[in-house]
Each structure stands twice: as C-alpha cells, then as structure tokens.
Design a protein around this motif. Sequence first.
Motif, short mmCIF file in Angstrom:
data_model
loop_
_atom_site.label_atom_id
_atom_site.label_comp_id
_atom_site.label_asym_id
_atom_site.label_seq_id
_atom_site.Cartn_x
_atom_site.Cartn_y
_atom_site.Cartn_z
N MET A 1 10.21 0.15 0.10
CA MET A 1 9.40 -0.10 1.28
C MET A 1 8.17 -0.95 0.97
O MET A 1 7.70 -1.68 1.81
CB MET A 1 9.01 1.24 1.89
N LEU A 2 7.65 -0.83 -0.24
CA LEU A 2 6.47 -1.61 -0.60
C LEU A 2 6.82 -3.02 -1.08
O LEU A 2 5.98 -3.91 -1.04
CB LEU A 2 5.68 -0.90 -1.70
N ARG A 3 8.04 -3.23 -1.54
CA ARG A 3 8.42 -4.54 -2.08
C ARG A 3 8.20 -5.68 -1.09
O ARG A 3 7.64 -6.72 -1.47
CB ARG A 3 9.84 -4.53 -2.59
N PRO A 4 8.57 -5.55 0.19
CA PRO A 4 8.32 -6.65 1.12
C PRO A 4 6.83 -6.97 1.28
O PRO A 4 6.45 -8.11 1.51
CB PRO A 4 8.91 -6.17 2.44
N LEU A 5 6.01 -5.96 1.13
CA LEU A 5 4.57 -6.13 1.29
C LEU A 5 3.91 -6.67 0.02
O LEU A 5 3.06 -7.55 0.08
CB LEU A 5 3.92 -4.80 1.68
N LEU A 6 4.32 -6.15 -1.14
CA LEU A 6 3.63 -6.46 -2.39
C LEU A 6 4.41 -7.36 -3.34
O LEU A 6 3.84 -7.85 -4.31
CB LEU A 6 3.30 -5.15 -3.12
N GLY A 7 5.68 -7.56 -3.08
CA GLY A 7 6.48 -8.38 -3.98
C GLY A 7 6.57 -7.74 -5.35
O GLY A 7 6.75 -6.54 -5.47
N ASP A 8 6.39 -8.54 -6.40
CA ASP A 8 6.47 -8.04 -7.77
C ASP A 8 5.11 -7.73 -8.37
O ASP A 8 4.97 -7.60 -9.59
CB ASP A 8 7.19 -9.08 -8.65
N ALA A 9 4.10 -7.59 -7.54
CA ALA A 9 2.75 -7.32 -8.02
C ALA A 9 2.70 -5.98 -8.75
O ALA A 9 3.46 -5.06 -8.45
CB ALA A 9 1.77 -7.30 -6.85
N ASP A 10 1.80 -5.89 -9.71
CA ASP A 10 1.59 -4.65 -10.46
C ASP A 10 1.02 -3.59 -9.51
O ASP A 10 -0.08 -3.74 -8.98
CB ASP A 10 0.62 -4.92 -11.61
N ARG A 11 1.80 -2.54 -9.29
CA ARG A 11 1.40 -1.51 -8.32
C ARG A 11 0.09 -0.83 -8.69
O ARG A 11 -0.74 -0.54 -7.84
CB ARG A 11 2.50 -0.44 -8.16
N ALA A 12 -0.12 -0.57 -9.97
CA ALA A 12 -1.36 0.08 -10.41
C ALA A 12 -2.57 -0.81 -10.13
O ALA A 12 -3.62 -0.32 -9.69
CB ALA A 12 -1.28 0.42 -11.89
N ALA A 13 -2.43 -2.10 -10.35
CA ALA A 13 -3.53 -3.03 -10.09
C ALA A 13 -3.83 -3.11 -8.59
O ALA A 13 -5.00 -3.15 -8.18
CB ALA A 13 -3.20 -4.41 -10.64
N VAL A 14 -2.78 -3.13 -7.78
CA VAL A 14 -2.97 -3.17 -6.32
C VAL A 14 -3.66 -1.90 -5.85
O VAL A 14 -4.60 -1.94 -5.05
CB VAL A 14 -1.62 -3.37 -5.60
N LEU A 15 -3.22 -0.74 -6.36
CA LEU A 15 -3.83 0.53 -5.99
C LEU A 15 -5.30 0.55 -6.37
O LEU A 15 -6.16 0.93 -5.56
CB LEU A 15 -3.10 1.70 -6.66
N GLU A 16 -5.63 0.12 -7.58
CA GLU A 16 -7.02 0.09 -8.02
C GLU A 16 -7.88 -0.79 -7.11
O GLU A 16 -8.97 -0.42 -6.72
CB GLU A 16 -7.09 -0.41 -9.46
N ARG A 17 -7.35 -1.94 -6.76
CA ARG A 17 -8.11 -2.86 -5.90
C ARG A 17 -8.30 -2.29 -4.50
O ARG A 17 -9.39 -2.39 -3.92
CB ARG A 17 -7.40 -4.21 -5.84
N LEU A 18 -7.24 -1.69 -3.94
CA LEU A 18 -7.36 -1.11 -2.60
C LEU A 18 -8.34 0.05 -2.59
O LEU A 18 -9.13 0.20 -1.67
CB LEU A 18 -6.00 -0.64 -2.10
N GLU A 19 -8.28 0.89 -3.63
CA GLU A 19 -9.20 2.02 -3.69
C GLU A 19 -10.64 1.57 -3.84
O GLU A 19 -11.53 2.11 -3.20
CB GLU A 19 -8.81 2.95 -4.84
N SER A 20 -10.88 0.55 -4.65
CA SER A 20 -12.26 0.08 -4.81
C SER A 20 -12.76 -0.59 -3.53
O SER A 20 -13.92 -0.46 -3.17
CB SER A 20 -12.38 -0.87 -5.99
#
Length: 62
Positions: A1-20
Amino acid sequence: MLRPLLGDADRAAVLERLESAAHVEMARFRELNALVRGVEPLSAHREEFAWVVAALRARAAR
C-alpha cells in the motif's frame, strides 16, 4: 500500500522525516515564524499524514 506513495524510498528515512516535520514544537515554531514574517502559515498536515506514519511504524516493527 505504501509503494505507490513512496516508491523505493528508505522507509526508515521517510518515517524519521515525517515525524520530525510533524513535531508539535517545530510546527508551532513554523507557524509563529510565518506570523512574524506576515505570511499565512502553511498547514502541518499532521492529520493527513497520520496514517502514513502509523503504517511506516507498523512496518518498522516487523
């Protein structure tokens, strides 16, 4: 479900950025900064991205 939104991006990095970005104090700082500059503050979109953060946290917990 997240792949269409995030592609191959590093999930941990995306989570860290969204949380900050969604950090309450930082959001308030951005709001006050906009007011001081005399411009309309941008929406923090916390509610809109809450499900993305929850999905990334669940995936990281696996």
